[in-house]
Write a protein that holds these residues in place. Structure first.
Motif, PDB file in Angstrom:
ATOM      1  N   SER A   9       0.827  -1.210   0.000  1.00  0.00           N
ATOM      2  CA  SER A   9       0.000   0.000   0.000  1.00  0.00           C
ATOM      3  C   SER A   9       0.859   1.257   0.000  1.00  0.00           C
ATOM      4  O   SER A   9       0.504   2.257  -0.645  1.00  0.00           O
ATOM      5  N   GLY A  10       1.980   1.221   0.709  1.00  0.00           N
ATOM      6  CA  GLY A  10       2.907   2.347   0.688  1.00  0.00           C
ATOM      7  C   GLY A  10       3.512   2.557  -0.693  1.00  0.00           C
ATOM      8  O   GLY A  10       3.678   3.693  -1.151  1.00  0.00           O
ATOM      9  N   LEU A  11       3.821   1.470  -1.365  1.00  0.00           N
ATOM     10  CA  LEU A  11       4.342   1.568  -2.738  1.00  0.00           C
ATOM     11  C   LEU A  11       3.268   2.113  -3.682  1.00  0.00           C
ATOM     12  O   LEU A  11       3.569   2.903  -4.588  1.00  0.00           O
ATOM     13  N   LEU A  12       2.034   1.712  -3.450  1.00  0.00           N
ATOM     14  CA  LEU A  12       0.935   2.253  -4.252  1.00  0.00           C
ATOM     15  C   LEU A  12       0.744   3.744  -3.978  1.00  0.00           C
ATOM     16  O   LEU A  12       0.318   4.492  -4.867  1.00  0.00           O
ATOM     17  N   GLU A  13       1.058   4.180  -2.767  1.00  0.00           N
ATOM     18  CA  GLU A  13       0.998   5.612  -2.463  1.00  0.00           C
ATOM     19  C   GLU A  13       1.994   6.368  -3.343  1.00  0.00           C
ATOM     20  O   GLU A  13       1.696   7.448  -3.860  1.00  0.00           O
ATOM     21  N   LEU A  41      -6.698   1.506  -4.246  1.00  0.00           N
ATOM     22  CA  LEU A  41      -6.028   0.282  -3.785  1.00  0.00           C
ATOM     23  C   LEU A  41      -5.130   0.554  -2.577  1.00  0.00           C
ATOM     24  O   LEU A  41      -5.077  -0.249  -1.640  1.00  0.00           O
ATOM     25  N   SER A  42      -4.446   1.684  -2.589  1.00  0.00           N
ATOM     26  CA  SER A  42      -3.573   2.045  -1.472  1.00  0.00           C
ATOM     27  C   SER A  42      -4.376   2.229  -0.187  1.00  0.00           C
ATOM     28  O   SER A  42      -3.995   1.738   0.879  1.00  0.00           O
ATOM     29  N   MET A  43      -5.474   2.932  -0.292  1.00  0.00           N
ATOM     30  CA  MET A  43      -6.329   3.160   0.890  1.00  0.00           C
ATOM     31  C   MET A  43      -6.956   1.858   1.383  1.00  0.00           C
ATOM     32  O   MET A  43      -7.046   1.628   2.590  1.00  0.00           O
ATOM     33  N   ALA A  44      -7.378   1.020   0.456  1.00  0.00           N
ATOM     34  CA  ALA A  44      -7.965  -0.262   0.846  1.00  0.00           C
ATOM     35  C   ALA A  44      -6.930  -1.129   1.563  1.00  0.00           C
ATOM     36  O   ALA A  44      -7.233  -1.768   2.577  1.00  0.00           O
ATOM     37  N   GLY A  45      -5.713  -1.139   1.044  1.00  0.00           N
ATOM     38  CA  GLY A  45      -4.653  -1.904   1.698  1.00  0.00           C
ATOM     39  C   GLY A  45      -4.319  -1.359   3.069  1.00  0.00           C
ATOM     40  O   GLY A  45      -4.112  -2.118   4.023  1.00  0.00           O
ATOM     41  N   LEU A  46      -4.271  -0.039   3.196  1.00  0.00           N
ATOM     42  CA  LEU A  46      -4.027   0.569   4.504  1.00  0.00           C
ATOM     43  C   LEU A  46      -5.137   0.189   5.484  1.00  0.00           C
ATOM     44  O   LEU A  46      -4.860  -0.202   6.621  1.00  0.00           O
ATOM     45  N   ALA A  47      -6.372   0.257   5.033  1.00  0.00           N
ATOM     46  CA  ALA A  47      -7.499  -0.105   5.897  1.00  0.00           C
ATOM     47  C   ALA A  47      -7.395  -1.557   6.351  1.00  0.00           C
ATOM     48  O   ALA A  47      -7.627  -1.877   7.524  1.00  0.00           O
ATOM     49  N   THR A  57       1.316   3.506  14.176  1.00  0.00           N
ATOM     50  CA  THR A  57       2.432   2.818  13.520  1.00  0.00           C
ATOM     51  C   THR A  57       2.133   2.595  12.046  1.00  0.00           C
ATOM     52  O   THR A  57       2.957   2.902  11.174  1.00  0.00           O
ATOM     53  N   GLY A  58       0.957   2.065  11.747  1.00  0.00           N
ATOM     54  CA  GLY A  58       0.606   1.744  10.362  1.00  0.00           C
ATOM     55  C   GLY A  58       0.591   2.969   9.463  1.00  0.00           C
ATOM     56  O   GLY A  58       1.160   2.949   8.362  1.00  0.00           O
ATOM     57  N   TYR A  59      -0.020   4.034   9.934  1.00  0.00           N
ATOM     58  CA  TYR A  59      -0.100   5.237   9.109  1.00  0.00           C
ATOM     59  C   TYR A  59       1.276   5.843   8.893  1.00  0.00           C
ATOM     60  O   TYR A  59       1.617   6.252   7.783  1.00  0.00           O
ATOM     61  N   ALA A  60       2.091   5.884   9.942  1.00  0.00           N
ATOM     62  CA  ALA A  60       3.431   6.452   9.808  1.00  0.00           C
ATOM     63  C   ALA A  60       4.288   5.639   8.839  1.00  0.00           C
ATOM     64  O   ALA A  60       5.031   6.204   8.030  1.00  0.00           O
ATOM     65  N   VAL A  61       4.196   4.325   8.898  1.00  0.00           N
ATOM     66  CA  VAL A  61       4.957   3.474   7.976  1.00  0.00           C
ATOM     67  C   VAL A  61       4.451   3.673   6.552  1.00  0.00           C
ATOM     68  O   VAL A  61       5.239   3.828   5.615  1.00  0.00           O
ATOM     69  N   TRP A  62       3.150   3.707   6.367  1.00  0.00           N
ATOM     70  CA  TRP A  62       2.553   3.906   5.041  1.00  0.00           C
ATOM     71  C   TRP A  62       2.995   5.227   4.427  1.00  0.00           C
ATOM     72  O   TRP A  62       3.452   5.277   3.281  1.00  0.00           O
TER      73      TRP A  62
END
Length: 104
Positions: A9-13, A41-47, A57-62
């Motif tokens: 998801s981070g790569l999709l960002e 897709l990035s937002m769905a993966g983050l969710a 943690t998740g948001y900062a890594v993303w």
């Protein structure tokens, strides 16, 4: 699995950020469509990843993966400055992302 999805998801960002730039304010069709698809897709993966990873943690890594990836694409492919201070700052972001994963 959540960490793998978060990294993807981070790569999709990175992909949607570059597509947004290339869309020229949504005046170009293909980059605009790529932006919309990769954003969704990035937002769905983050969710999905946030079901198991704490939001801080998740948001900062993303965001970190997306920011570093976008900056690298800018430097390597889009003619942006690749100065030593910029590279050192990106290394600081990478070390922070790694630290968040290690101390999760």
């Amino acid at each position: 699995m959540a960490w793998l999805v978060l990294v993807i998801s981070g790569l999709l960002e990175t992909a949607w950020a570059v597509a947004l730039d290339r869309s020229a304010g949504f005046s170009r069709l293909i980059p605009s469509v790529v932006f919309a698809v990769t954003l969704a897709l990035s937002m769905a993966g983050l969710a999905y990843a946030l079901r198991e990873i704490p939001v801080g943690t998740g948001y900062a890594v993303w965001v970190g993966i997306g920011a570093v990836g976008t900056a690298l694409i800018g430097m390597l492919a889009l003619g942006e400055s690749a100065s030593l201070p910029r590279i050192l700052c990106l290394l600081l972001v990478v070390s922070g992302v790694i630290g968040l994963k290690v101390f999760h």
